[in-house]
Design a protein around this motif. Structure first.
Motif, PDB file in Angstrom:
ATOM      1  N   LYS A   1      -9.003   4.208   2.064  1.00  0.00           N
ATOM      2  CA  LYS A   1      -7.744   3.475   2.133  1.00  0.00           C
ATOM      3  C   LYS A   1      -7.787   2.370   1.089  1.00  0.00           C
ATOM      4  O   LYS A   1      -8.569   1.435   1.196  1.00  0.00           O
ATOM      5  N   THR A   2      -6.946   2.497   0.084  1.00  0.00           N
ATOM      6  CA  THR A   2      -7.000   1.560  -1.029  1.00  0.00           C
ATOM      7  C   THR A   2      -5.995   0.421  -0.899  1.00  0.00           C
ATOM      8  O   THR A   2      -6.284  -0.692  -1.290  1.00  0.00           O
ATOM      9  N   LYS A   3      -4.815   0.714  -0.366  1.00  0.00           N
ATOM     10  CA  LYS A   3      -3.825  -0.346  -0.194  1.00  0.00           C
ATOM     11  C   LYS A   3      -2.939  -0.017   1.002  1.00  0.00           C
ATOM     12  O   LYS A   3      -2.840   1.128   1.431  1.00  0.00           O
ATOM     13  N   VAL A   4      -2.284  -1.027   1.516  1.00  0.00           N
ATOM     14  CA  VAL A   4      -1.417  -0.855   2.671  1.00  0.00           C
ATOM     15  C   VAL A   4      -0.064  -0.329   2.209  1.00  0.00           C
ATOM     16  O   VAL A   4       0.551  -0.890   1.309  1.00  0.00           O
ATOM     17  N   ASP A   5       0.379   0.753   2.807  1.00  0.00           N
ATOM     18  CA  ASP A   5       1.678   1.342   2.498  1.00  0.00           C
ATOM     19  C   ASP A   5       2.570   1.162   3.731  1.00  0.00           C
ATOM     20  O   ASP A   5       2.251   1.677   4.804  1.00  0.00           O
ATOM     21  N   PRO A   6       3.670   0.436   3.615  1.00  0.00           N
ATOM     22  CA  PRO A   6       4.516   0.184   4.790  1.00  0.00           C
ATOM     23  C   PRO A   6       5.181   1.443   5.353  1.00  0.00           C
ATOM     24  O   PRO A   6       5.681   1.421   6.466  1.00  0.00           O
TER      25      PRO A   6
END
Length: 87
Positions: free
Chosen positions: A56-61
């Motif tokens: 998981k590299t970044k938060v995706d809404p």
């Protein structure tokens, strides 16, 4: 895949899981996203899920980390994993 009978080969990595359901939501096959459930329908079946490890590299809404429980009882004791589902 909608049913396990449609699967012809094993994936090179990961697994296919079937028999899971959503509580208080539905799965839109046309859009491949979570959707509002129909009135008075609490549980809906999920299609066959492909599960594999991912970083998981970044938060995706648009992604909801849906908890997967071993039993219908919620709580940390029965939590198995999270499935990242598109909203």
């Amino acid at each position: 895949f909608d049913t396990p009978l449609q699967i012809k080969n094993q994936p090179d990595e990961g697994i296919y899981v079937h028999g899971l359901s959503l509580e208080g939501a539905a799965w839109s096959k046309a859009e491949a996203t979570l959707a509002e459930s129909e009135p008075k329908i609490l549980y809906t079946d999920l299609p066959v899920l492909y599960i594999t490890a991912a970083r998981k590299t970044k938060v995706d809404p648009r992604i909801y980390d849906c908890p997967i429980y071993k039993y219908g009882v919620r709580g940390d004791k029965y939590l198995l994993a999270y499935a990242s589902l598109t909203c």
